[in-house]
Scaffold this active site. Sequence first.
Site, PDB file in Angstrom:
ATOM      1  N   ARG A 191      41.157  44.240  45.072  1.00 40.14           N
ATOM      2  CA  ARG A 191      39.947  43.546  44.655  1.00 40.14           C
ATOM      3  C   ARG A 191      38.830  44.555  44.385  1.00 40.14           C
ATOM      4  NH1 ARG A 191      42.579  40.042  43.386  1.00 40.14           N
ATOM      5  NH2 ARG A 191      42.603  37.837  44.018  1.00 40.14           N
ATOM      6  N   GLU A 230      33.659  43.135  37.031  1.00 36.49           N
ATOM      7  CA  GLU A 230      34.542  42.499  36.046  1.00 36.49           C
ATOM      8  C   GLU A 230      33.839  41.279  35.447  1.00 36.49           C
ATOM      9  OE1 GLU A 230      38.555  41.679  37.307  1.00 36.49           O
ATOM     10  OE2 GLU A 230      38.581  43.440  38.612  1.00 36.49           O
ATOM     11  N   HIS A 234      42.852  44.659  35.279  1.00 41.42           N
ATOM     12  CA  HIS A 234      43.251  43.605  36.227  1.00 41.42           C
ATOM     13  C   HIS A 234      44.527  42.919  35.772  1.00 41.42           C
ATOM     14  CE1 HIS A 234      41.455  40.786  39.520  1.00 41.42           C
ATOM     15  NE2 HIS A 234      42.767  40.900  39.630  1.00 41.42           N
TER      16      HIS A 234
END
Length: 319
Positions: free
Chosen positions: A245, A274, A292
């Site tokens: 994360r 992000e 990602h």
Amino acid sequence: MKILANDGLDQSGIEALTEKGFEVITTKVPQEFLADFINDQQVRTLLVRSATEVRKELIDACPCLEIIGRGGVGMDNIDVDYARSKNIHVINTPAASSASVAELVFAHLFSGARFLQDSNRRMPLIGNSAFNQLKKEYAGGIELRDKTIGIIGMGRIGQEVARIALGLGMRVVAADNNIGKATIKVKFYNNQFINVDIDTEPLEDVLKHADFITLHVPAQKDGCMIGAAEIAKMKDGVAIINCSRGGVVHEKDLIKALDSGKVSFAGLDVFDNEPTPGKDILDHTKISLTPHTGASTLEAQDRIGLSLAEQICSILQVY
């Protein structure tokens, strides 16, 4: 019975649900219009990945919701406890993408160990005019075999990483506050296997002894897990991989450590901001970058779709 897969769903999952009589809607509804769409269509199940947020306000606004599903592992974009307090089932697919994420960890490790993230940028530009120069610059690569990998978080993905590392001949050390020992089954092509027991250690010991650090932990509520203080405890020339994360690794501290040489390279699949990572991260020649995509393999998406379909059918008793 309508299901909204707002961030998409693999065809295998759509087919499995359709066969059981569900109507699967894959229209991407903007966050601000989501509540109205769910209520107008009387959607009973909302499936998301990481793009759509399911917060208290949305849950309160949609009394028809019975199931919220996350295609993947982390559920930090869902107010899970609140949803369950409203008798809404919250499901995810923790096992479906573990192998894919673990393989991406090693894609970043191999890239950094052999400078691929930089050579793939520069070869098209000057490969025909400065070939020998580049050959000399990238001559100091390293092997992974016989090196020590430190795994922070020994859940399903961490154990998959350990399995690959052991197969490569690496030493594995691990830290996890909730797991004291993990037994890793390493399989070989001819159906043979060995079991390797890994006892977890204090985080400080893992930081001190590992040549490579890879993180597999949830988003941190109280700041980052790896910052300047933790990096200072690591070996000189360590490498750091984050496919968990954004925010788990302090990006500014990481850049300082890369610039000083304390950290030799990094691999990042997740970022603080992000979907707009910082330019200093994107431009850094010592960082291997992916957007990602840890779970973004055909095999993982197939397993995710089927897992969600099975759980939905079980909850709603559709057989």
